[in-house]
Design an enzyme around this catalytic site. Structure first.
Site, PDB file in Angstrom:
ATOM      1  N   ASP A   1       1.088  -1.380  -0.385  1.00  0.00           N
ATOM      2  CA  ASP A   1      -0.244  -0.040   0.397  1.00  0.00           C
ATOM      3  C   ASP A   1       1.503   1.647   0.161  1.00  0.00           C
ATOM      4  O   ASP A   1       1.778   1.252   0.310  1.00  0.00           O
ATOM      5  CB  ASP A   1      -1.213   0.212   1.035  1.00  0.00           C
TER       6      ASP A   1
ATOM      7  N   TYR B   1       2.578  10.116   0.736  1.00  0.00           N
ATOM      8  CA  TYR B   1       3.557   9.776   1.668  1.00  0.00           C
ATOM      9  C   TYR B   1       5.129  10.356   0.543  1.00  0.00           C
ATOM     10  O   TYR B   1       4.817  10.173  -0.272  1.00  0.00           O
ATOM     11  CB  TYR B   1       3.699   7.979   1.843  1.00  0.00           C
TER      12      TYR B   1
ATOM     13  N   LYS C   1      -3.588   5.870  -3.283  1.00  0.00           N
ATOM     14  CA  LYS C   1      -5.114   6.364  -2.242  1.00  0.00           C
ATOM     15  C   LYS C   1      -5.589   7.971  -3.221  1.00  0.00           C
ATOM     16  O   LYS C   1      -4.299   8.293  -3.967  1.00  0.00           O
ATOM     17  CB  LYS C   1      -4.549   7.355  -0.893  1.00  0.00           C
TER      18      LYS C   1
END
Length: 339
Positions: free
Chosen positions: A56, A61, A86
């Site tokens: 993931d 990030y 995401k």
């Protein structure tokens, strides 16, 4: 190197199967502490070598850094890996002097712009594919929508974007076969109950709210997942450090009540000769809605430590003792027979 055999579980009603242990790639992007790029890539490769099949990442990030690093590895080793990223944040290039780095030590030179609209979701998805250097991902999560991130008033227009267009975009991607599963990735379960009102979802990545330390999401959220056929990936199984000997809970200094509960949990674990992190890592999977636990190691060595905890045999009596002492919420499924 021979990969170990992990149990796999199905995601919702989809055909996707994931190993019950996955790799979360936020820490690899250098949150609070820098992680060299070679070390980050080596960690992803090591996870694949060890047999983990779920990875993931997210645009947030390292402000694109994590997706780039994950893509560097998966471009050569995509087969058999279930990959999620995401949507909800677009990355805007800015001069470094104007950048809001947040907690990222060495992010790429972007600022994040929240956009949960139809166009925003579609653009975010396309941008992620370019950063990854891949032509597909399997799961897309709506990232960090909710009052916890945006405040009650600030979240209202963003939720409206998701309600009036963003959810439609996700359904188009999934129903058209571009992706295989949709969900939300958040730190608060309450917004996931709101999401159920929008329609059907396959999987939720919930960080920190169904752990050995905290089962606040047990009812109504986890019970609703069972009824609606949605799976849960448990992120933050160590509650951002407090369950592995750290002093941090929910990304901040742990309050005294939390420290006291951790000490009580640790005392029971010590009684049975089980390291607290081993119990914390294995606990969430005993709930029938949970398909995966997603820790975030920073190095191959940290991942090996997690695998050692994963292999610890936890006696059934440990769980029943925790329940008897009131250290688990009423109604929590009691783990039994886990390796």
């Amino acid at each position: 190197m021979t990969a170990r055999k992990f149990e796999t579980r199905r995601i919702g009603k989809t055909a996707l199967e994931v190993t019950t242990l996955g790799l979360g790639c936020a820490s690899l992007a250098g949150i609070f502490t820098g992680v060299p790029a070679d070390q980050a890539r080596a960690t992803v490769g090591h996870a694949l070598d060890k047999g983990l099949t779920y990875v993931d990442t997210a645009p947030q990030y390292g402000l694109g850094r994590s997706e780039h690093l994950v893509g560097d590895v998966l471009r050569e080793r995509r087969a058999g890996v279930v990959l999620s990223t995401k949507v909800g944040r677009l990355l805007k290039p800015v001069p470094v002097a104007e950048q809001d780095k947040g907690a990222w030590v060495d992010p790429l030179p972007f600022n994040q712009v929240y956009d949960y609209s139809y166009d925003g979701i579609m653009r975010s998805f396309d941008d992620s594919l370019q950063r990854l250097g891949l032509n597909a991902v399997d799961i897309v999560y709506v990232h960090d929508i909710g009052a916890g991130t945006h405040g009650v008033e600030g979240n209202k227009p963003l939720w409206k974007q998701l309600e009036t267009g963003g959810y439609k975009a996700l359904r188009e991607l999934r129903d058209g076969g571009v992706i295989k599963a949709i969900g939300l990735g958040v730190n608060e379960w309450e917004v996931l109950m709101d999401a159920f009102a929008l329609g059907d979802w396959d999987v939720f990545l919930l960080a920190g709210r169904y752990t050995l330390l905290e089962q606040t999401s047990l009812d109504p959220f986890m019970t609703t997942c069972i009824k609606r056929g949605a799976s849960v990936v448990v992120g933050g199984p160590f509650n951002s450090g407090i369950l592995v000997g750290g002093a941090t809970f929910n990304y901040a200094k742990a309050p005294e009540a939390i420290v006291a509960k951790v000490q009580a949990l640790e005392a029971v674990c010590r009684e049975f000769g089980v390291p607290l992190p081993a119990a914390a890592l294995q606990f969430p999977l005993t709930h029938p809605a949970v398909c995966n636990v997603l820790p975030g190691p920073r190095s191959p060595a940290e991942l090996d430590g997690i695998l050692d905890w994963w292999d610890v045999k936890v006696p059934d009596e440990l769980w029943t003792t925790l329940a008897a002492k009131g250290l688990l919420a009423p109604g929590t499924p009691i783990p039994s027979g886990m390796a």
